[in-house]
Scaffold this motif. Sequence first.
Motif, short mmCIF file in Angstrom:
data_model
loop_
_atom_site.label_atom_id
_atom_site.label_comp_id
_atom_site.label_asym_id
_atom_site.label_seq_id
_atom_site.Cartn_x
_atom_site.Cartn_y
_atom_site.Cartn_z
N LEU A 119 -3.83 -3.88 -3.28
CA LEU A 119 -2.46 -4.29 -2.95
C LEU A 119 -1.75 -4.85 -4.18
N ARG A 120 -2.53 -5.26 -5.19
CA ARG A 120 -1.93 -5.69 -6.46
C ARG A 120 -1.83 -4.52 -7.43
N SER A 121 -2.12 -3.31 -6.93
CA SER A 121 -2.05 -2.07 -7.72
C SER A 121 -3.07 -2.06 -8.85
N TRP A 127 0.69 -1.77 7.63
CA TRP A 127 1.90 -0.95 7.68
C TRP A 127 2.53 -1.03 9.08
N PHE A 155 -0.78 4.58 -1.68
CA PHE A 155 -1.47 4.23 -2.93
C PHE A 155 -2.89 3.75 -2.63
N CYS A 156 -3.00 2.86 -1.65
CA CYS A 156 -4.32 2.32 -1.30
C CYS A 156 -5.26 3.44 -0.84
N VAL A 193 3.12 -4.08 4.64
CA VAL A 193 3.13 -3.23 3.46
C VAL A 193 4.01 -2.04 3.79
N ASN A 194 4.50 -1.36 2.75
CA ASN A 194 5.35 -0.19 3.00
C ASN A 194 4.53 1.10 2.89
N GLN A 227 2.78 1.75 -0.47
CA GLN A 227 1.58 0.95 -0.67
C GLN A 227 0.41 1.52 0.12
N GLU A 228 0.69 1.94 1.33
CA GLU A 228 -0.37 2.52 2.15
C GLU A 228 -0.92 3.78 1.48
N ILE A 237 -5.24 -1.52 6.20
CA ILE A 237 -4.00 -1.03 5.59
C ILE A 237 -3.10 -0.42 6.66
#
Lengths: 137, 228
Positions: free
Chosen positions: B29-31, B69, B81-82, B74-75, B78-79, B65
């Motif tokens: 979540l912090r990328s 969402w 990406f994870c 989270v958007n 982000q979902e 995740i």
Amino acid sequence: MNTQSTPKAISKNALEAYRSAKNVIIEDVVSQSLANKEQIQQHGAEADKLIRSGIQFTMDMLESAMTVGAVALLEDQLTWASDRLPHDNVAPEHVLARFRICRDCISKNLSDAYAAEIVPFIDWMIARQNELMKDDA
Amino acid sequence: MTIDIAYSEYLVGENPLSELATEYLDLLLRSERRIASQLILDTVNEGVDVKDIYLHVFQRSQHEIGRLWQTNQVNVAQEHFCTASTQLIMSQLYPYIFSTERNGKRLVATCVGGELHEMGVRMVADFFEMAGWDTYYLGANTPVKSILESIEAQSADILAISATITFNVNATMELIDAVKASSVGKSAKILIGGRPFNIAPNLWQTVGADGFAMDAQQAIQTADDLLS
């Protein structure tokens, strides 16, 4: 209809009739939903697209649940939606209103015999949505 | 960047790897995908079983995740990406996954047509590999004809089918009917999994499957039972 009753899986003929009429029903439901300006104004220019995708999802979900006679599938989706949809500016009462429109459009576009098999599932959804709204009140 | 999210009990409660799962999801979540990857690789090199990583870190964090969402914490980006990061990190574990001696059994694993959520069935395929099976993983949204051709070409003992979204239950029934009506239906057993089957009792029987599993670990046992 209350949520304690469990509708039986629909017949193959009813399923076939539902599938044949599905696009017409969706157009009818979308049209009536969009006519309720108070419930869609927050969506702006995206209203048609959002309503249409929601109704399509509902009809697809209903089809699967009716085919196998499993209201647990509807329960799961309604619970999910009660958490998610308010973030998409779709209020629970809007969902309830659209379920009622679905019910009316299904009854209008299918024979009495096939509607009689299918409507109990929508009635279950309406009853459950009412329960969820009371729980959140 | 601090992650100010209260994770669910499923992630941090009765989870034997709750600290690792929490740290992993925080990193994603912090990328910080690279650090998350190294965390997992280091944990495996320290002796933690890859299967436990799958069940208690990847599966639980994916579920979390989805919940985040659903509740707008989270958007969509982000979902995605994870999920993509976890898929990448799973691929980095393949030297560990492909190291088991083969047992001669063969699996074709697929999502039903229209189903895009492929992580669950990918985990199932990897578990079967770790158990010594040869697996042919088809991924998301595979047409019926291609699945039938794959079963025949691979001489599959088991077809594992996954459906996550409710409205794909019908497509699942149609696929199973097609398999059973074909020549490959005489030999391949059908194992099914995914959320609709976890929540609706005996739905797996209604759709015509030969067996059902709640997760990748159970899938191995069920498959062995079907072939015994």
